[in-house]
Write a protein that holds these residues in place. Structure first.
Motif, PDB file in Angstrom:
ATOM      1  N   ASP A 112       0.826  -1.209   0.000  1.00 21.14           N
ATOM      2  CA  ASP A 112       0.000   0.000   0.000  1.00 21.14           C
ATOM      3  C   ASP A 112       0.862   1.262   0.000  1.00 21.14           C
ATOM      4  N   ASP A 437       6.265 -10.595  -1.024  1.00 19.36           N
ATOM      5  CA  ASP A 437       5.650 -10.440  -2.340  1.00 19.36           C
ATOM      6  C   ASP A 437       6.439 -11.202  -3.397  1.00 19.36           C
ATOM      7  N   PRO A 559      -0.675  -5.541  -6.775  1.00 15.61           N
ATOM      8  CA  PRO A 559      -1.626  -6.533  -6.236  1.00 15.61           C
ATOM      9  C   PRO A 559      -1.996  -7.554  -7.299  1.00 15.61           C
TER      10      PRO A 559
END
Length: 758
Positions: A112, A437, A559
């Motif tokens: 984010d 990630d 994302p």
């Protein structure tokens, strides 16, 4: 039954003035027994004042009614604050969650915030920390951060946050005092045993200064055994290709006077260790015979086991342990910059430091991360369990400076070298999969895809994280052979090893998981070499590969595409899929414990099994070296569940393509992994504290077999064998696993048919 009488006495130590020494009736030693030997400074050089304080402490020690933490406030009204602190500090010892403390002080940014979290993982010596240096622009001669070596170097979690501007910040957390004391005691055990085995003074010192697990090295804070006549001619034959070792500036080198002082203290320790070992040897010889009269290796090892047990009853052993702990604490006092947060006992919990000047910042941080021999005697590296830094850590090569890199780089201990060390992946590694990630496997191009990397691929794939995977092959410049003359030939040679490795795992993992891994490794593979050189000396093609890698890292912050498809499963086949899991976990352990033969599994030395029990009994860890019961059970249950998840009976909505179908199942795999992780920890560790303490506590003849039997009892209770006919306990275990899977499927909007909900 005899009652232990506890008394305190004033002593001189390395601290200024008087200290008090006593066995604490409510603090446990590394064996889990009350009576930990404690030494605290009294803050006075006055004899009368010291006697008064010792008298007050003896009043507390003589009356068990004071031995409760609830009476601390009352004690404060009656006794001196120094006495109250000496007794009550440390009674209530909780597990300090280092990661949470780092997060409170310096939070990790998230996607984010535009940041990608990249986890670097690979075999020891593959070069992942060397690659990390290049990614953050750390000069290998000037910055020397993080530390590198061909041997096991990184033993703590390293977390680096790259920012566009300063200042530089660090939060470094430490092992707790109890765990460090246990490691010191284990080093002392080895040193004393080396006396019995006939080692000379240098051999005794070596045993003391390096823990058998090679993660805790006392040579870093205490210094090394200085040989009288170093062989410079021989040393020069083994200098690295890039030239002699880096020489540090004078203000970072341990002074000659301190080296002499450290060496004198170490020689004193060795003399005391020999005296202690000789005294205990004579004590045991009276009842069990002399070690040198034992006529077999088995009898000699049994003698040594009895010897190490009796060591803890020797006053000299506990005295030297306290002295070493005091020497270690002195090293913390040499840190002039930053702020320490400490436990009630004074032991450091964390160190926080902020500085705008990069050189000054790294000079201070290196006392906690370094491994340079010229700093031995002051380094705190072995005591560190986590390092988090942030600042403008950006690559120095112009080729790599084409954007604001917002990365969180996660590094940790290597996976190990051999198949023996790759039975399962440590929970310290797998616990970080969810927060990453990108999971970047760093492998050695000279011998790619050996046991440890393959085990990582299995764990990543069956855990539902295959889509995060990438691989970097280091040492590409050293791939040579008559059949490997061109760049393309070398790449094809290495790439073929990926295909061969995945082909061998297809039956175990199933086609869907294998295909995810194949696609990721086809698309995300990088070939790097010469990373130990200064950046300006790295060839342009390698810099091109590094640029491609950095772009892929940053892209990982995006994302994933939303998934709407959800699978439908039939529960009847889940029980069949799980039948082999518990036996697959237990059978190798029966071999390790010497309870039965298991192909490819060697019986473990009693000292290693005992060390595992010690860590679990004391709540320090759930593994020791490559002995990983929790990770082993996770591996088997996770792999079986993953295989079942490969084949849904149908879909709530047919996925748009294979990618969406894989993504839908992978998110279920991830939740299943989390549930299985919690189940394995609870059933193996949390539900059996008394059994683990008993397993560690066995002493004397036959204790190794008793320990093995108690561990087998724990494993049978934690992971009973699943069959067509099951008792209520086994059925309850199966129901727990099924519930984990059912919940994960339903949380992804899927369903499991054939299960009646309570």
């Amino acid at each position: 039954m005899t009652t232990t009488i506890y008394t305190a006495s004033k002593t001189r130590s390395n601290r200024p003035g008087w200290s008090v020494t006593f066995n604490h009736p409510r603090r446990t030693d590394a064996r889990g027994k009350f009576g930990l030997k404690v030494r605290r400074g009294l803050g006075t050089a006055d004899d009368a004042r010291a006697d008064q304080l010792v008298g007050q402490l003896n009043e507390i020690l003589s009356d068990p009614s004071w031995w409760s933490l609830d009476r601390r406030a009352e004690a404060s009204q009656r006794f001196d604050a120094i006495v109250v602190s000496a007794f009550f500090d440390g009674i209530e010892v909780g597990k300090i969650k280092s990661k949470e403390r780092r997060e409170e002080m310096l939070p990790l940014p998230t996607p984010d915030d535009g940041y990608a979290r990249v986890m670097l993982v690979g075999p020891t010596g593959a070069g992942k920390t060397t690659l990390l240096r290049q990614l953050i622009g750390s000069d290998h001669t000037q910055d020397r951060f993080p530390s590198t070596s061909t041997a096991k170097t990184t033993t703590a979690d390293i977390e680096i946050i790259t920012t566009a501007t300063g200042p530089f910040k660090s939060v470094i957390t430490f092992m707790n005092e109890h765990e460090v004391r246990g490691a010191v005691d284990e080093c002392l055990e080895e040193a004393c045993a080396s006396v019995i085995r006939g080692q000379d003074e240098e051999g005794i010192a070596d045993a003391l200064l390096e823990h058998p697990e090679q993660r805790f090295r006392l040579s870093y804070p205490l210094g090394t055994w200085q040989q009288e006549s170093p062989n410079h001619e021989m040393d020069s034959l083994f200098e690295y290709e890039e030239g002699p070792a880096v020489t540090l500036p004078d203000d970072e080198v341990v002074a000659a006077a301190d080296l002499t002082k450290n060496n004198e203290r170490l020689r004193e320790y060795v003399v005391r260790i020999r005296e202690i070992a000789t005294a205990v040897q004579e004590q045991i010889a009276l009842r069990s015979g002399d070690y040198h009269d034992m006529d077999s290796a088995t009898r000699r090892e049994a003698w040594i086991e009895e010897f190490t047990d009796v060591l803890y009853e020797n006053r000299g052993f506990t005295d030297i342990s306290v002295d070493i702990m005091e020497s270690i604490e002195e090293r913390f006092g040499l840190i002039a910059e930053g702020d320490f947060e400490r436990e009630a006992t004074g032991w450091p919990i964390l160190w926080y430091y902020e500085e705008r000047d990069r050189t000054a910042f790294l000079r201070q941080v290196r006392w906690f991360t370094g491994n340079h021999s010229q700093q031995f005697g002051r380094l705190l590296t072995p005591l560190v369990d986590g390092i988090r830094v942030s600042g403008p850590f950006q690559p120095t090569a112009t080729k790599l400076q084409d954007g604001d890199r917002r990365l969180v780089l996660l590094d940790g201990e290597g996976l190990g070298h051999s198949a023996r060390e790759a039975t399962s992946i440590s929970t310290k590694v797998t616990d970080r999969f969810q927060e990453a990630d990108m999971i970047l496997l760093i492998d050695n191009a000279q011998s790619p895809m050996q046991a440890a990397p393959l085990e990582l691929l299995r764990s990543v794939g069956t855990g539902g994280h295959g889509h995060k995977l990438g691989v970097v092959f280091t040492h590409f410049d050293q791939v040579r052979g008559d059949n490997l003359r061109s760049y393309t030939q070398k790449v094809n040679h290495i790439h073929a090893s990926i295909g061969n490795a995945l082909s061998g795992m297809r039956d175990a993992l199933g086609a869907p998981v294998t295909e995810i891994l194949e696609r990721q490794l086809d698309n995300r593979n990088f070939y790097l070499g010469g990373l130990n050189r200064p950046t300006e000396s790295i060839p342009l093609p390698i810099l091109d590969q590094m640029h491609k890698l950095l772009v892929e890292m940053q892209e990982a912050a995006k994302p994933p595409e939303p998934v709407t498809a959800a699978p439908i499963y039939n529960a009847l086949r889940l029980e069949l899929a799980l039948r082999d899991a518990t036996d697959g976990f237990k059978s190798p352990w029966w071999g390790r414990l010497g309870l039965s033969y298991h192909e490819g599994t060697k019986k473990q030395h009693w000292a290693r099994v005992k060390a595992l029990c010690r860590r679990i009994a004391n709540l320090w860890d759930n593994e020791y070296d490559n002995l990983r019961p929790v990770a082993d059970l996770i591996r088997e249950l996770q792999e079986s569940a993953s295989h079942w998840l490969n084949e849904p009976a149908g879909w709530t909505r047919a996925p748009a393509d294979d990618d969406e179908g894989r993504a839908a199942i992978d998110q279920i795999r991830q939740e299943v992994l989390g549930g299985i992780r919690a189940l394995a920890e609870r059933r193996l560790i949390q539900s059996h504290p008394g059994d683990w303490q008993a397993a560690y506590g066995f002493r004397g003849t036959g204790s190794s077999r008793q320990r093995a039997d108690r561990m087998a009892h724990i494993y049978e209770a934690a992971a009973p064998s699943i069959s067509s006919v099951m008792d209520p306990t086994t059925q309850a275990f199966l129901d727990e696993v099924v519930e984990i899977v059912r919940t994960a499927v339903e949380n992804a909007d899927g369903s499991v048919e054939g299960i009646s909900k309570a």
